[in-house]
Write an enzyme that holds these catalytic residues in place. Structure first.
Site, short mmCIF file in Angstrom:
data_model
loop_
_atom_site.label_atom_id
_atom_site.label_comp_id
_atom_site.label_asym_id
_atom_site.label_seq_id
_atom_site.Cartn_x
_atom_site.Cartn_y
_atom_site.Cartn_z
N TYR A 108 0.86 -1.19 0.00
CA TYR A 108 0.00 0.00 0.00
C TYR A 108 0.89 1.23 0.00
O TYR A 108 1.85 1.32 0.77
CB TYR A 108 -0.88 0.00 1.26
CG TYR A 108 -1.74 1.25 1.39
CD1 TYR A 108 -3.06 1.24 0.95
CD2 TYR A 108 -1.24 2.41 1.96
CE1 TYR A 108 -3.86 2.38 1.05
CE2 TYR A 108 -2.03 3.56 2.07
CZ TYR A 108 -3.34 3.53 1.61
OH TYR A 108 -4.11 4.65 1.72
N GLU B 234 -3.69 7.23 -4.03
CA GLU B 234 -3.67 6.00 -3.25
C GLU B 234 -3.46 4.84 -4.21
O GLU B 234 -4.28 4.61 -5.10
CB GLU B 234 -5.00 5.84 -2.50
CG GLU B 234 -5.03 4.70 -1.52
CD GLU B 234 -6.36 4.60 -0.80
OE1 GLU B 234 -7.42 4.67 -1.46
OE2 GLU B 234 -6.36 4.46 0.43
#
Lengths: 291, 399
Positions: free
Chosen positions: B122, B210
């Site tokens: 991530y 993101e």
């Protein structure tokens, strides 16, 4: 006495010849604010309202008039430049009203202010007013205020007017009311203002109005718990904002569950603040806290 | 809950864009994304599948998250399978945990080469309030919702703040990459990706990038398999092309309409329409409505500089919400004159011939004139003086 501004404060208005700037500068002067200069690049040499000299730059205006506070009515796209210009000129308190300043512009301004002697209030704030000191540096309606001994600090505009009118209706006047602004990045936070109220002998108690998002209220609660000796009445707006729309914002993860009204109220209650259950009771709870 | 809260604090709003647009932006700045293209017809899907060698991932392009579990993502093994899946998806509405029961329309699908996943990471970049600047967020636990990771294993999330005066430094990128447990070559790739993200973020005034997951492929390369980018509404003046990127079909129609008029409006699931000026007072009014045992139908901040037409528009928007059974007006006029508010309300009711009951609380300048306007109009209005009155009226109306 009051915090940050009083009747002797010399105020300059950036953007004084614009529609909003001229309207609000006039209201401030009517209230009693000592507006000593205006700044509009290209309009230097003119006179505003037959009494206020207009300059081309903040530097000139500050040098000529000794202004120490600047009230900015500069549209959001130009606010970064105007704030930095004020700081560069050594203005001690910069009040930025504009809503919609890009967040990265605010980040650049805050970084520029580090280590300099300027304090920024806002952006996206109603400004501040000292009813005791007869000084209004902002857009709030002056007539709802009353001179007195309650300090007010808030992230909101109209909700602050609401709280102030409740206080005034109950005969509880205000020493200074400070709107710190609704943007995620702001120059002055709750703790900064609470520190000033703590040291102000003419402020007996404080109304603090927060809202969901971020963790500034928890930092305030910590400060209240450790250092603040006066009664605090607090209201956090947004307790019933339900779950639902995902904004897909990783920012939420950083502040974690602190962002909810529940968490903020909890922290404030734990710090000994009088947490108001309904926005209609802010004045009444303060009256009780002071009796 | 937290994500919802963010609607309110930002002052301005965030503009969402589709995954394929996010990836286009990232790719332009040098972030590796899977091979593929967006398609709006089954035939195009087949063509792209063939280009990719037959096997592909077909992903519904919707703003709402949770599309995988809702059947909006599929691995297809042939162009024919791709066509069949796309036929069943394109033109329908996808219902996910983040949409209402009505779902969101699927008009495009992204067709991509499947990733050869070794590990899922991530990596995000956003602006943090407490750091007052850009912050990278990284975790080796990619592929799952970061909120969930924060909840269950907060130590698995690393943060690296960037000093906006000097920008991202190489050692910071290396620190993040090392923390993700990457080998030397992968660390270099990750650092390049972070540098590209930072450049994109600053140049285009983003509020969020993101990448989840950032996949470490079996061959060791890194690729942004899913990515989400949010743009800042307040910076549109210097990113004018972004206004065309918006897909209004993905948003609640009333919210789109409101935003066109500069009205901050969020549709909620209750029955009391709330017209307020100022975000804080608007939230407090919602709290008050709940406190009285009723439910707000919306958050609505008409703003300080509203005129009669804008107030009328705001009332019209609430009146066209089928869930609204009554309307509560709570205006504390500093700049906004009460009589202008009154005229706006009357105009909207005249236009729509609505009989939805009204509770009005007006404070500030020209309140008497406002009362006169409303009295003359013949509208059935219950007037309240204070917030406590408002609370009492709401409780009364519930019987």
């Amino acid at each position: 006495m009051s915090i940050l501004v009083d009747e002797n404060t010399r105020v300059l208005v950036q953007g004084i010849t614009g529609r909003e700037g001229s309207f609000h500068a006039t209201r401030c002067m009517e209230y009693g604010t000592n507006v000593v200069a205006g700044v509009t690049p290209g309009r230097g040499g003119s006179v505003f309202n037959d009494s206020v000299p207009v300059f081309d730059s903040v530097e000139e205006a500050a040098n000529e008039t000794g202004a120490t506070v600047s009230l900015l009515f500069v549209p959001a796209p130009f606010a970064q430049d105007a704030m930095i210009e004020a700081a560069d000129a050594g203005i001690g308190l910069i009040v930025c009203i504009a809503e919609g300043v890009p967040v990265l512009d605010s980040a650049r301004v805050l970084r520029y202010l580090e280590g300099r002697g300027s304090r920024l209030l806002g952006p996206n704030c109603p400004g501040l007013i000292s009813p005791t000191g007869k000084c209004k540096v902002g857009i709030m309606p002056g007539h709802i205020h009353q001179a007195g001994r309650v300090g007010v600090v808030s992230r909101s505009g109209t909700l602050t007017y609401e709280a102030v009118s409740q206080l005034s209706a109950l005969g509880l006047g205000q020493s200074t009311c400070v709107g710190i602004g609704g943007d995620p990045l702001i120059g002055t936070n709750f703790v900064d203002v609470l520190e000033l109220f703590n040291e102000d002998p003419d402020t007996d108690a404080v109304v603090m109005i927060g809202e969901i998002g971020g963790s500034m209220e928890q930092e305030a609660a910590q400060f209240i718990k450790e250092n603040f000796a006066k009664p605090v009445v607090s209201f956090i707006a947004g307790a019933t904002a339900p779950p639902g729309k995902r904004m897909g914002h990783a920012g939420a993860i950083i502040t974690g569950s602190d962002a909810t009204a529940e968490a903020k109220n909890e922290a404030l209650r734990d710090a000994g603040a009088h947490v108001v259950p309904s926005p209609g009771l802010i004045g009444a709870v303060m009256k009780e806290a002071l009796s | 809950m937290l994500e919802y809260a963010l609607i309110f604090w930002a002052g301005g709003s965030v503009i969402k864009i589709h995954e394929y647009q996010s990836k286009e932006l990232l790719a332009n700045f040098g972030v590796p994304v899977p091979k593929g293209r967006v398609a709006s017809s089954p035939e195009e899907v087949a063509e792209i599948c063939r280009e990719l060698g037959g096997t592909a991932v077909v992903k519904a392009q919707v703003y709402a998250g949770g599309r995988g579990k809702a059947g909006g993502v599929k691995l297809v093994n042939s162009p024919e399978e791709g066509v069949e899946y796309a036929r069943g998806l394109l033109g329908t509405r996808l219902v996910t945990v983040q949409t209402g029961p009505e779902g969101v329309p699927v008009q495009r699908v992204l067709v991509e080469e499947p990733a050869q996943v070794e590990r899922e990471l991530y990596l995000a970049l956003t602006v943090d309030r407490s750091a007052q600047g850009p912050v990278f967020i990284a975790s080796a636990a990619g592929g799952m919702e970061i909120e969930e990771v924060a909840e269950t294993q907060p130590e698995a999330i690393a943060r690296e703040g960037v000093d906006i005066a000097v920008g991202l430094q190489a050692f910071q990128a290396r620190r993040i990459a090392r923390g993700l447990g990457l080998d030397a070559g992968q660390q270099r790739s990750a650092a390049r990706i972070m540098a590209a993200m930072y450049k994109l973020f600053m140049e285009r005034d983003l509020t969020l990038i993101e990448i989840n997951p950032l996949v470490v492929s079996k061959d060791g390369s890194l690729v942004a398999v899913d990515a989400k980018v949010s743009l800042e509404d307040d910076a549109l003046f210097r990113n004018k092309d972004f206004s065309d990127w918006r897909d209004p079909e993905q948003e609640t129609p009333l919210e789109v309409e409101a935003s066109e008029y500069g009205i901050a409006y969020v549709k909620l699931d209750g029955s009391v329409g709330c017209l307020v000026n100022g975000a804080g007072l608007a939230m407090a009014t919602m709290d008050l409505v709940r406190g009285a045992g009723a439910t707000p139908a919306n958050f609505l901040d008409v703003g300080g500089g509203a005129d009669e037409a804008k107030v009328a528009k705001a009332v019209n928007i609430m009146l066209s919400d089928p869930d609204v059974e009554s309307i509560l007006v709570n205006i504390f006029g500093g700049i906004l004159r009460s009589d202008i508010v009154a005229r706006g309300i009357v105009r909207a009711y005249d236009e729509t011939k609505s009989e939805i009951p009204l509770t009005i609380r007006l404070q500030g300048v020209q309140v008497d004139e406002a009362r006169a306007v409303l009295d003359e109009s013949g509208l059935q209005v219950s007037f309240a003086e204070t917030l406590l009155d408002v609370e009492a009226r709401l409780a009364e109306s519930l019987g």
